[in-house]
Design a protein around this motif. Structure first.
Motif, PDB file in Angstrom:
ATOM      1  N   VAL A 364       0.898  -1.452   0.007  1.00 21.11           N
ATOM      2  CA  VAL A 364       0.197   0.001   0.052  1.00 21.11           C
ATOM      3  C   VAL A 364       0.902   1.321  -0.015  1.00 21.11           C
ATOM      4  N   THR A 366       0.145   5.187   0.680  1.00 15.37           N
ATOM      5  CA  THR A 366      -0.778   6.453   1.039  1.00 15.37           C
ATOM      6  C   THR A 366      -0.070   7.445   1.107  1.00 15.37           C
ATOM      7  N   LYS A 373       3.094  10.896  -4.673  1.00 19.16           N
ATOM      8  CA  LYS A 373       2.561   9.569  -4.954  1.00 19.16           C
ATOM      9  C   LYS A 373       2.432   9.386  -6.324  1.00 19.16           C
ATOM     10  N   SER A 446      -9.059   4.528  -1.678  1.00 19.37           N
ATOM     11  CA  SER A 446      -9.926   4.734  -0.820  1.00 19.37           C
ATOM     12  C   SER A 446     -11.255   4.510  -0.993  1.00 19.37           C
ATOM     13  N   GLY A 470      -3.612   5.127  -2.385  1.00 15.79           N
ATOM     14  CA  GLY A 470      -4.592   6.170  -2.197  1.00 15.79           C
ATOM     15  C   GLY A 470      -4.473   7.036  -0.941  1.00 15.79           C
ATOM     16  N   ASP A 471      -5.313   7.962  -0.663  1.00 15.28           N
ATOM     17  CA  ASP A 471      -5.260   8.846   0.601  1.00 15.28           C
ATOM     18  C   ASP A 471      -6.093   8.141   1.704  1.00 15.28           C
ATOM     19  N   VAL A 472      -5.653   7.517   2.776  1.00 15.15           N
ATOM     20  CA  VAL A 472      -6.677   6.858   3.539  1.00 15.15           C
ATOM     21  C   VAL A 472      -7.323   8.025   4.391  1.00 15.15           C
ATOM     22  N   LEU A 484      -9.624  -0.028   2.266  1.00 12.80           N
ATOM     23  CA  LEU A 484      -7.959   0.419   2.273  1.00 12.80           C
ATOM     24  C   LEU A 484      -7.776   0.566   3.884  1.00 12.80           C
ATOM     25  N   ARG A 485      -8.715   1.301   4.584  1.00 14.94           N
ATOM     26  CA  ARG A 485      -8.313   1.617   6.111  1.00 14.94           C
ATOM     27  C   ARG A 485      -8.220   0.061   6.643  1.00 14.94           C
ATOM     28  N   ILE A 488      -4.666  -1.510   5.694  1.00 13.00           N
ATOM     29  CA  ILE A 488      -3.740  -0.680   6.422  1.00 13.00           C
ATOM     30  C   ILE A 488      -3.780  -0.952   7.702  1.00 13.00           C
ATOM     31  N   VAL A 495       2.929  -0.921   4.335  1.00 12.70           N
ATOM     32  CA  VAL A 495       2.476   0.251   3.713  1.00 12.70           C
ATOM     33  C   VAL A 495       3.407   1.357   4.028  1.00 12.70           C
ATOM     34  N   ARG A 497       3.775   5.241   4.028  1.00 16.28           N
ATOM     35  CA  ARG A 497       3.086   6.550   4.107  1.00 16.28           C
ATOM     36  C   ARG A 497       3.897   7.882   3.860  1.00 16.28           C
TER      37      ARG A 497
END
Length: 749
Positions: A364, A366, A373, A446, A470-472, A484-485, A488, A495, A497
């Motif tokens: 992932v 994020t 990204k 997301s 994606g942007d969680v 997605l959440r 993670i 993951v 970030r």
């Protein structure tokens, strides 16, 4: 009571919730005779009619009973209490009716020729001797067949409407019912009204229940109890939940149905036997335990009995099983040649992210806006192409796929197109016919709901690496789940970030303010120049007035943006002066006002006009358009009863009975704007929106803006949103299932 009959000239106002209508009627008999006071007509010979009426269209002929009244502001009005839709009797009325678009395939000119030939016998000819239509110039066998079919359909729909109108079902829904059930429409409705809720988009439980009660179906009838339970379950699923605690569902259903709680359990058993629902035991609150692998079999100690719709039950289990299988796959490690990125200005954080994606089967990526990204994706694509790896780029929506393609310079597709979805055959790519890929990138992750994720993972063969990007911190998917959440939080895959805002992005106050909001800080409005502004307004009405002025005057004049093509109004709620519904009506009136050269039609309570900006509100696999797609009405055919919408260069035609899939899109909700970017975003935000003022909602809204973001509202409301970081918890057991050594399938008691 007084009587009034005539043809509907135009609809001035219609409220779809209660049927309250204001319309202009051309009386069949004028000049002060036959009960129509001459003083009650306007200078153009029209009467104003008000009342709670079925949804009617211009050209329809009505027989009304009621009373004449004088309104202090609007003058003489006919207050209708009884409304019957009939056929006109005069030659002028017959010609007006046929030429109004009521009968598919007949326009004003053809209506004039038909009525000129058959006079008062026109309806009799169409009904009993349609072959005589061949006597009219310009009508051949094909046109005769189409007119005959349309007349028969209209007649059948009228019969259904006579039955349904008393129960609040609109004309257009009656057409849908006829298209679904054909000649068995009335029989189906009368035998089991709750079937409508299952089969027809736009018919809800309350409408079906109203019909059922009128037919004398008892309140404790098994069909009613089952329909009520499924309705209550669907209501919560529409809020994003994957399942509902059995106790909560029972309470909701009992309250909705107003029956004894003792009737719920037997109905649940019947629904389970019909395989419409599944029961299971799962932990309810994922935050009540430690994250990751610490969630063990001991979770059963605080598990609760829950109810799934069957597809969601198998969807959640399928996603968990497939992710665990993919994540545990051992594939040949590919060394990452760092010289590939020599020309790329990558941070150590980004290099580490790319290394991770190339050496792990599932990962992932994020991060917020401006953290790189897209730069990572470009560098990743370079690596994949250099190593001759087969890859694909996919996004949940068409607009997101287009953005991904523009950002990377490579082809990107929606997940549905990647899997080659067909309405008849379903997804061509599945577990039996997987995608031939070495690497799959899923952007805007997301937005992934549970069922779409399950279908995607079915088509990923073991050994294919998968990267979710994606942007969680944005809002979760519109559909059920929080994929997605959950992925993670489960810690079953690595993951990365991204946190560093790059220098180029740091010049944008949209991006810097987005990060401030995400950190729980108020955005900075101190500078008078830039790309982020606040117009102060303390109440919703004032904020709405600002929105109109900002969109139609200030931004176009100062920055040169087109108010329709470039500017998107995004509102937190639908109702109220600053809600999506009212803003759409006001913006339509300002940006695309009525004109003689602009055909329009009121359908399902909305006026659709040539040139309108509209949004698709549900997935339509037959037409290959999806929830959230935005387009423009390019033609309205009043004769064939269709409207054509251009979605990103692709024309799609809708029958009028399908128009409830469309909504005006001058203003849209924050959820509907997910996955899209617009040059300019304008957003009202006032304390009256308090129910929806959440940090992730405000963050999602302003990050939709690419070049300019303008808020109209109060600092207090913005502060309320920033401080409210309580993400609405969805009932989902995906994280728990991901952390189990083996999937647990307990059946609820």
């Amino acid at each position: 009571m007084d009587t009034l009959s005539g043809s509907v000239e135009r609809i001035t106002f219609y409220n779809p919730e209660n049927g309250y209508t204001v319309l202009r009627l051309r009386p069949e008999h004028q000049r002060g005779i036959h009960g129509v006071p001459k003083a009650s007509l306007s200078s153009d010979g029209l009467a104003t009619v008000v009342g709670n009426l079925p949804e009617v269209s211009p050209g329809e002929f009505l027989q009304l009973q009621g009373q004449w009244d004088r309104h202090p502001k609007h003058g003489s009005q006919f207050k209708a209490e009884v409304c019957e839709q009939t056929l006109p009797a005069t030659i002028a009325g017959i010609q007006g009716y046929l030429g109004s678009g009521m009968i598919k395939g007949i326009g004003p000119k053809l209506a004039e020729r038909i009525v000129g030939k058959f006079r008062e016998d026109t309806f009799e000819v169409i009904e009993r001797n349609p072959e005589r239509l061949l006597e009219v110039s310009g009508i051949g066998m094909d046109r005769t067949g189409r007119i005959t079919k349309a007349w028969e359909e209209q007649k059948q729909v009228k019969e259904i409407m006579v039955f349904l109108h008393g129960h609040g079902v609109s004309t257009n829904l009656a057409v849908k019912i006829y298209k679904t059930y054909g000649d068995k429409s009335l029989e189906t409705v009368q035998q089991n009204p709750y079937q409508l809720e299952r089969d027809i988009y736009g018919v809800g439980f309350k409408t079906a229940d109203r019909i059922a009660r009128a037919l004398g179906l008892p309140v404790d009838h098994p069909s009613r109890i089952e329909a009520g339970i499924v309705f209550a379950l669907n209501e919560m699923i529409n809020e994003g939940h994957v399942f509902v605690p059995k106790e909560s569902l029972g309470g909701r259903a009992t309250e909705l149905l107003e029956v004894s709680a003792d009737l719920i359990a037997p109905a649940l058993d019947r629904l389970a036997q019909a395989d419409r629902i599944r029961a299971d035991m799962v932990p309810l609150n994922k935050n009540s335990s430690e994250k990751g692998s610490a969630v063990s079999e001991a979770a059963g100690a605080y598990s609760s009995s829950v109810i799934y719709l069957t597809p969601l039950y198998f969807g959640e289990r399928g996603v968990a099983e497939r992710l665990k299988t993919l994540a545990s796959a051992v594939s040949p490690a590919r060394a990452v040649n760092q010289t590939l990125f020599a020309d790329e200005q990558l941070s150590d954080e980004q290099r580490s992210a790319i290394q991770m994606t190339l050496t792990h089967p599932v990962s992932v990526l994020t991060g917020g806006p401006g953290t790189g990204k897209t730069t990572c994706l470009k560098a990743l694509i370079t690596a994949l192409e250099t190593q001759d790896m087969k890859y694909a780029l996919a996004s949940p929506t068409g607009r997101a796929a287009k953005r991904l393609s523009e950002a990377t310079g490579r082809s990107a597709r929606t997940i549905h197109r990647l899997l080659e979805y067909s309405p008849i055959e379903g997804f061509k790519h599945n577990d039996e016919n997987p995608l031939d890929l070495d690497f799959l990138v899923v952007d805007e992750a997301s937005m992934l709901d549970l069922l779409l994720t399950n279908n995607l993972l079915k088509a990923v063969r073991s050994g294919t690496r998968v990267l979710f990007v994606g942007d969680v911190d944005q809002l979760p998917s519109v559909g059920a789940g929080d994929v997605l959440r959950d992925l993670i939080d489960s810690r079953v895959v690595p993951v990365t970030r991204l946190n560093t805002i790059f220098r180029q992005a740091a010049h944008s106050r949209i991006i810097t303010n987005a990060h401030l909001i995400n950190q729980g800080k108020l955005p900075d409005f101190s500078k008078s120049e830039g790309d982020f502004f606040l117009f102060p307004a303390e109440d919703a009405a004032a904020a709405a007035d600002w929105v109109l002025q900002i969109v139609t005057e200030r931004i176009p004049q100062k920055f040169g943006f087109d108010p329709v093509q470039d500017i998107q109004v995004i509102a937190p709620i639908y109702r109220g002066p600053a809600g999506v519904t009212v803003l759409n009506d006001r913006l339509q009136e300002k940006l695309n006002p009525p004109a003689n050269n602009k055909p329009e039609r009121r359908l399902f309570g909305t006026v659709f006009r040539l040139g309108d900006k509209v949004m698709q509100t549900q997935n339509n696999y037959d037409k290959d358009v999806y929830n959230g797609d935005i387009g423009f009405i390019r033609s309205i055919d009043l004769i064939e009863q269709t409207l054509s919408v251009n979605f990103e260069g692709k024309p799609v035609t809708f029958d009028w009975s399908e128009a409830d899939e469309l909504a005006l899109a001058y203003a849209v909700s924050v959820h509907k704007a997910q996955g899209s970017e617009f040059p300019v975003v304008v957003m009202p935000i006032v304390t009256q929106h308090y129910m929806m003022l959440q940090r992730n909602l405000l963050y999602t809204a302003i990050t939709r803006a690419r070049k300019l973001c303008v808020l109209a509202g109060s600092r207090r409301a913005i502060g309320m949103a920033v401080r409210n970081n309580k993400v609405a918890q969805r009932f989902t057991a995906l994280e728990w299932r991901l952390t189990q050594n083996k999937d647990v399938n307990r059946s609820a008691a």
